[in-house]
Design a protein around this motif. Structure first.
Motif, mmCIF file in Angstrom:
data_model
loop_
_atom_site.group_PDB
_atom_site.id
_atom_site.type_symbol
_atom_site.label_atom_id
_atom_site.label_comp_id
_atom_site.label_asym_id
_atom_site.label_seq_id
_atom_site.Cartn_x
_atom_site.Cartn_y
_atom_site.Cartn_z
ATOM 1 N N PHE A 111 0.842 -1.199 0.000
ATOM 2 C CA PHE A 111 0.000 0.000 0.000
ATOM 3 C C PHE A 111 0.880 1.255 0.000
ATOM 4 N N LEU A 136 1.222 4.010 -2.895
ATOM 5 C CA LEU A 136 0.845 5.373 -2.533
ATOM 6 C C LEU A 136 1.961 6.352 -2.898
ATOM 7 N N ARG A 144 -7.532 -0.537 -0.303
ATOM 8 C CA ARG A 144 -7.281 0.591 0.613
ATOM 9 C C ARG A 144 -7.126 1.896 -0.159
ATOM 10 N N LEU A 145 -6.383 1.848 -1.268
ATOM 11 C CA LEU A 145 -6.215 3.052 -2.099
ATOM 12 C C LEU A 145 -7.565 3.510 -2.635
ATOM 13 N N SER A 146 -8.376 2.534 -2.954
ATOM 14 C CA SER A 146 -9.697 2.813 -3.500
ATOM 15 C C SER A 146 -10.607 3.428 -2.434
ATOM 16 N N ILE A 204 -8.154 7.309 -3.858
ATOM 17 C CA ILE A 204 -6.916 7.608 -4.582
ATOM 18 C C ILE A 204 -6.907 6.924 -5.944
ATOM 19 N N VAL A 262 -5.755 6.180 -11.548
ATOM 20 C CA VAL A 262 -5.417 7.129 -10.490
ATOM 21 C C VAL A 262 -6.415 8.284 -10.523
#
Length: 235
Positions: A18, A22, A59-61, A65, A76
């Protein structure tokens, strides 16, 4: 030149993946609107399992992000200033001390919101605060009282037009929801209600310093109540 994705050697692999992903986004290796590598490519590049990659992407979603489009890959999204505040949330694993820090932080923001709104908002915009007061006055229980109370503070932040203020209040509501609601339930809403009304009256009269003083008193009261709440043996 293209950066090589470094393989992972740590214990908590999903966290590590992650963070690496990131950083690639923050540093602009993967730019807004670009498609990131597929799960398979990421799995091979990081030499980790597919479920680890999936966890990191989720998690990024969740932080807004990246966004996955069905059958089209993952892209992105915009990384704006409020996004960095999102990153604070997981690191503030709430202990009592943290809640005090967060409340002090909110106080400084809300006091500044009041100052800006008093000087810049239109009469119509300020008048709309009375809608929140009305809802607070007739809230049937402390959960809904708290909801409208936070609505009042969020609206003040919105009127500044500053995305960081808006985001900060949203974060505080999420992090301190239970504490603040329980404090209202314990002490009742009478004093709090009064302060919200007085602050509104001062804003409507464009009495900036009085409005600011009332907001300071409101947060000082909340801080004192939270300290007593968290340290009952000392109270």
């Amino acid at each position: 030149g293209e950066k090589m994705i470094q393989p992972i050697e740590k214990k908590n692999v999903a966290d590590e993946v992650f963070e690496k992903m990131l950083n690639m986004i923050i540093e602009g290796d993967w730019k807004k609107g670009e498609m990131i590598p597929s799960e398979n490519e990421l799995r091979e590049a990081f030499s980790v399992s597919r479920s680890t990659v999936r966890q990191a992407v989720q998690r990024l979603s969740a932080l807004g992000i990246v966004r996955s489009r069905q059958g089209k890959g993952t892209y992105v999204e915009q990384v704006d200033t409020s996004f960095y505040l999102n990153l604070l949330i997981p690191s503030l694993m709430l202990s009592g001390g943290d809640s005090i820090s967060i409340l002090e932080f909110t106080k400084s923001i809300q006091v500044e919101c009041v100052r800006i709104v008093s000087q810049c908002a239109s009469d119509e915009e300020i008048a709309r605060l009375s809608d929140y007061l009305e809802q607070m006055r007739f809230a049937g229980d402390y959960e809904s009282y708290f909801h409208f109370d936070m609505g009042y503070h969020s609206y003040l932040a919105q009127l500044t037009g500053n995305p960081l203020f808006i985001k900060a209040i949203e974060i505080v509501e999420n992090l301190l929801h239970v504490y603040l609601r329980d404090i209202v339930a314990f002490h009742g809403s009478k004093r709090s209600m009064q302060q919200h009304e007085e602050c509104f009256e001062a804003l409507r009269a464009r009495e900036t310093e009085r409005a600011v003083r009332i907001m300071v008193e409101h947060y000082d009261m909340l801080l004192q109540r939270m300290k007593d709440w968290l340290e009952p043996e000392k109270a």
